[in-house]
Design a protein around this motif. Structure first.
Motif, PDB file in Angstrom:
ATOM      1  N   GLN A 332      32.327  45.697  36.239  1.00 27.07           N
ATOM      2  CA  GLN A 332      33.392  45.041  35.489  1.00 27.07           C
ATOM      3  C   GLN A 332      34.154  46.068  34.657  1.00 27.07           C
ATOM      4  OE1 GLN A 332      31.587  41.866  33.343  1.00 27.07           O
ATOM      5  NE2 GLN A 332      31.182  40.657  35.163  1.00 27.07           N
ATOM      6  N   THR A 333      35.428  45.762  34.414  1.00 27.20           N
ATOM      7  CA  THR A 333      36.331  46.707  33.785  1.00 27.20           C
ATOM      8  C   THR A 333      36.811  46.174  32.450  1.00 27.20           C
ATOM      9  OG1 THR A 333      37.055  47.267  36.027  1.00 27.20           O
ATOM     10  CG2 THR A 333      38.363  48.141  34.202  1.00 27.20           C
ATOM     11  N   ALA A 334      36.663  46.965  31.384  1.00 21.86           N
ATOM     12  CA  ALA A 334      37.035  46.531  30.044  1.00 21.86           C
ATOM     13  C   ALA A 334      38.553  46.591  29.876  1.00 21.86           C
ATOM     14  CB  ALA A 334      36.351  47.426  29.005  1.00 21.86           C
ATOM     15  N   ARG A 335      39.053  45.840  28.889  1.00 26.98           N
ATOM     16  CA  ARG A 335      40.497  45.776  28.656  1.00 26.98           C
ATOM     17  C   ARG A 335      41.059  47.155  28.313  1.00 26.98           C
ATOM     18  NH1 ARG A 335      43.032  40.914  28.107  1.00 26.98           N
ATOM     19  NH2 ARG A 335      44.679  41.884  26.864  1.00 26.98           N
ATOM     20  N   ARG A 336      40.345  47.927  27.503  1.00 24.18           N
ATOM     21  CA  ARG A 336      40.860  49.236  27.112  1.00 24.18           C
ATOM     22  C   ARG A 336      41.018  50.137  28.335  1.00 24.18           C
ATOM     23  NH1 ARG A 336      44.424  51.955  24.537  1.00 24.18           N
ATOM     24  NH2 ARG A 336      43.787  54.084  23.982  1.00 24.18           N
ATOM     25  N   LEU A 375      46.265  43.762  39.918  1.00 22.41           N
ATOM     26  CA  LEU A 375      45.603  42.489  40.195  1.00 22.41           C
ATOM     27  C   LEU A 375      44.196  42.706  40.730  1.00 22.41           C
ATOM     28  CD1 LEU A 375      45.845  39.427  40.269  1.00 22.41           C
ATOM     29  CD2 LEU A 375      46.840  39.616  42.557  1.00 22.41           C
ATOM     30  N   ALA A 376      44.021  43.697  41.584  1.00 18.65           N
ATOM     31  CA  ALA A 376      42.682  43.979  42.112  1.00 18.65           C
ATOM     32  C   ALA A 376      41.727  44.383  41.002  1.00 18.65           C
ATOM     33  CB  ALA A 376      42.765  45.080  43.168  1.00 18.65           C
ATOM     34  N   ASP A 377      42.194  45.179  40.031  1.00 25.70           N
ATOM     35  CA  ASP A 377      41.331  45.580  38.925  1.00 25.70           C
ATOM     36  C   ASP A 377      41.088  44.430  37.951  1.00 25.70           C
ATOM     37  OD1 ASP A 377      40.908  48.109  39.851  1.00 25.70           O
ATOM     38  OD2 ASP A 377      42.429  49.070  38.618  1.00 25.70           O
ATOM     39  N   MET A 467      36.821  53.632  45.689  1.00 24.59           N
ATOM     40  CA  MET A 467      37.640  52.481  46.049  1.00 24.59           C
ATOM     41  C   MET A 467      37.876  51.602  44.831  1.00 24.59           C
ATOM     42  SD  MET A 467      37.019  49.696  49.024  1.00 24.59           S
ATOM     43  CE  MET A 467      38.299  48.553  49.518  1.00 24.59           C
ATOM     44  N   SER A 468      39.133  51.440  44.454  1.00 25.20           N
ATOM     45  CA  SER A 468      39.511  50.579  43.338  1.00 25.20           C
ATOM     46  C   SER A 468      41.006  50.353  43.434  1.00 25.20           C
ATOM     47  CB  SER A 468      39.154  51.221  41.989  1.00 25.20           C
ATOM     48  OG  SER A 468      39.902  52.419  41.798  1.00 25.20           O
ATOM     49  N   GLY A 469      41.492  49.465  42.602  1.00 30.57           N
ATOM     50  CA  GLY A 469      42.925  49.265  42.487  1.00 30.57           C
ATOM     51  C   GLY A 469      43.615  49.029  43.804  1.00 30.57           C
ATOM     52  N   ALA A 519      36.026  37.730  48.368  1.00 25.47           N
ATOM     53  CA  ALA A 519      34.896  38.644  48.587  1.00 25.47           C
ATOM     54  C   ALA A 519      35.341  40.094  48.475  1.00 25.47           C
ATOM     55  CB  ALA A 519      34.269  38.375  49.954  1.00 25.47           C
ATOM     56  N   LEU A 520      36.506  40.405  49.021  1.00 25.95           N
ATOM     57  CA  LEU A 520      36.954  41.795  49.047  1.00 25.95           C
ATOM     58  C   LEU A 520      37.423  42.294  47.693  1.00 25.95           C
ATOM     59  CD1 LEU A 520      38.657  41.787  52.522  1.00 25.95           C
ATOM     60  CD2 LEU A 520      37.012  43.487  51.738  1.00 25.95           C
ATOM     61  N   VAL A 521      37.982  41.421  46.850  1.00 22.71           N
ATOM     62  CA  VAL A 521      38.425  41.914  45.545  1.00 22.71           C
ATOM     63  C   VAL A 521      37.237  42.238  44.644  1.00 22.71           C
ATOM     64  CG1 VAL A 521      40.658  40.740  45.586  1.00 22.71           C
ATOM     65  CG2 VAL A 521      38.668  39.574  44.610  1.00 22.71           C
TER      66      VAL A 521
END
Length: 625
Positions: A332-336, A375-377, A467-469, A519-521
């Motif tokens: 998971q990715t934080a807002r900052r 959107l992916a992140d 792999m991201s974004g 699933a992929l996101v």
């Protein structure tokens, strides 16, 4: 919780709901299934002496079904008079000073919700031919919804949200859940403690997208008690009690839990793992944990049983964090971190829990790649409400982009190369592929023949590395495009791989494009790159396409293997290998292109460089059309 379960705990929520009704406010109750939304409302309504009119929210709830309608037979006999009108649940509650309870608010069509705007603001509604109906003084609207379910739901419009107060409910703590189960079942403490520990273990397991509510613990206790009596066992200390608990566990919870997309496990195997954690097979009897003690961690997962389920967990969720292997679920990715990574983040998400779809649409028009990467992140943000909203939006946006880019297979005949079979010998392709002793086996001989092109296509997505974004967005759109292109002459399957291979869609089994995108996101880069293992898994999927004339693999990867065998040695059973090569920029581009061209040449296919979403559509059209 279902009707009949007592209200235990939830004191703060109960007080807020009571005061909201006393001060003439309308309220929406949010929380996952089994957190006591309906039970709490019934209890508060009973205390204040109000009737409750229940309405099940779904896509079939039209304005006429909610408001009411004229009886055609009565109209034929008496005309459009008030006596010919049959009140729907909304008018029934408005006329009777009752509470209108709308379940699954976010599943109700927008046109139906719009009927409520004047009711919430003015306390009245204008019905054609009937006139204006004013609500009695005690009328209130109470709605409930699970905001973390991304399938079959829609965002509730601001016009409705702005007219309602919001009360959020989470799962009760362990002592409260034990008290609930004991009060409903009348069972002894030990089976109650066992059932609650098992149920809470499902909510934090790494391989489960959805765990069980306390309803599962109630059913588990009742089934276990019945099985013990049926098998002549006195209690949990007897031989055979654990097997009875296992049978009851499967029956009570296997239908309530949901395995995470792409994880090749059955619900029963996950439940067996949780049972081994809570009640080890070597132990004679289950441990009797003291009230409030945390359950043992299940499967190296977070081990968190209290609060909201994993899909809803956010930055404020409590509990100690445990280290787990990098391949277990999306990070998971934080807002900052999102603010630093994406310049438009604050515009698209100006507040915690908010996703401005209009701002996102503007960004999508101005810079599709930046919008898709953001959107992916957002789909793995620590902000639970933002994450849920992003997943719902991604399912719509990426499928729409995939629909634009994909083309259905046509039925025209063409000359294709395949291994073995009848046709004209393709000597160049045979020598290019053949690496074994002379003479080559029949399956190693390449032939060319005219065919109606009944094809089987397996999309293989590289999820290793970083792999991201945008990489996740391209993978999601590619998968949606492949699935949407499926038809009578084109069968599809989808795999994702790093050091191991995950089957996201099996060949011959339908999976909606929206579900596949969800699933992929969740994919994030990790691990080594075993191209050979991925190609062998793809060949295994294609072998199940018994009537296919051509078996193709579309590989979304830079083809830079870091583990396993030589990828060229794993091309057996694959008639053509095409590569969609994402280009990271810089010096790595040349190396990736060289590796992709070499592998595609061995597989008899071609390479399509992909630097942006704009490159993906034409490439899919060429490969699938």
């Amino acid at each position: 919780m279902s009707e009949g379960l007592p209200v235990i705990g939830l004191q703060r929520e109960r007080e807020v709901l009571t005061v909201a009704l006393q001060t003439h406010r309308h309220v929406v109750l949010e929380g996952p299934p089994g957190t006591g939304k309906s039970t709490l409302l019934r209890a508060v309504a009973g205390e204040v002496g109000r009737d409750v009119v229940f309405v099940e929210g779904n896509a079939e709830l039209t304005p006429a079904r909610l408001v009411g309608s004229y009886d055609p037979a009565a109209v034929m006999a008496e005309g459009y008079v008030p006596g010919s009108f049959t009140d729907g649940p909304l008018l029934t509650a408005m006329r009777g000073s009752g509470l209108l309870y709308l379940e699954e608010l976010n599943r109700i069509p927008e046109e139906t919700l719009n009927v409520l705007i004047t009711v919430l603001t003015e306390g009245e509604i204008a019905v054609p031919r009937l006139g204006t109906v004013r609500a009695a003084a005690g009328f209130r609207l109470i709605a409930a919804m699970n905001p973390f379910d991304a399938i079959g739901t829609a965002r509730v419009g601001q016009a409705i949200a702005d007219r309602m107060c919001r009360v959020v409910l989470g799962y009760q703590d362990e002592p409260a859940e034990r008290e609930i189960v004991a009060s409903v079942t009348g069972a002894r403490p030990r089976p109650v403690a066992l059932a609650v520990a098992l149920v809470r273990g499902t909510r934090g397991h790494r391989d489960l997208r959805t765990g069980s509510s306390v309803r599962g613990a109630v059913d588990l206790v009742l089934l276990l008690d019945g099985l013990l009596r049926l098998r002549g066992l006195a209690g949990l200390d007897d031989d055979g009690a654990r097997e009875a608990a296992r049978d009851a566990l499967h029956a009570a919870l296997s239908g309530r839990i949901r395995v995470t997309e792409g994880v090749e496990r059955t619900p029963e195997s996950v439940l067996d793992e949780i049972l081994d954690q809570v009640w080890p097979a070597a132990a004679g009897a289950p441990p009797d944990p003291s009230p409030g003690a945390p359950p043992p961690p299940a499967g190296d997962g977070p081990g968190k049983a209290g609060g909201l389920p994993p899909e809803a967990a956010g930055p404020d969720s409590g509990g100690a964090r445990r280290e787990r292997p990098a391949r277990r679920g999306p990070r998971q990715t934080a807002r900052r971190e999102l603010q630093l990574r994406h310049a438009a983040f604050d515009e698209v998400s100006p507040e915690v829990g908010e996703l401005d779809e209009e701002a996102f649409a503007g960004l999508m028009g101005a810079d599709p790649d930046a919008a898709a990467a953001l959107l992916a992140d957002l789909a793995t943000a620590t902000d639970r409400e933002l994450r849920a909203a992003a997943r719902r939006l991604a399912a719509r946006v990426f499928v729409q982009v995939g629909r634009v880019g994909a083309a259905r297979a046509r039925g025209t005949r063409r000359l294709v190369t395949a291994r073995g079979g009848d046709g004209e010998l393709d000597l160049d392709r045979t020598l290019e592929r053949w690496t074994g002793p002379w003479p080559p086996a029949p399956e190693d001989v390449a032939t060319r023949r005219w065919t109606g092109a009944r094809r089987a296509v397996c999309l293989v997505v590289d999820r290793s590395g970083s792999m991201s974004g945008l990489g996740v967005a391209i993978a999601a759109v590619a998968a949606a495009g492949v699935v949407l292109a499926a038809g009578e002459r084109l069968g599809t399957s989808v795999l994702a791989f790093a050091d191991r291979v995950e089957v996201l869609q099996q060949h011959g089994r339908h999976r909606s494009a929206e579900d596949l995108v969800l699933a992929l996101v969740g994919l994030r880069g990790h691990g080594t790159t075993d191209l050979a293992a991925a190609l062998r898994a793809a060949a295994a999927q294609l072998r199940t396409a018994a009537h296919a004339d051509e078996r193709l693999v579309v590989l979304l990867s830079d083809c830079l293997a870091t583990a396993g065998d030589d990828a060229a040695s794993a091309l057996g059973g694959i008639d053509r290998l095409d590569v969609l090569c994402p280009l990271p920029g810089g010096t790595a581009e040349e190396e990736a292109l060289a590796a992709s061209r070499a592998l595609a040449a061995r597989g008899g296919g071609s390479v399509a460089p992909v630097r942006s979403l704009a490159d993906l559509g034409p490439a899919l059209t060429r490969l699938l059309g």
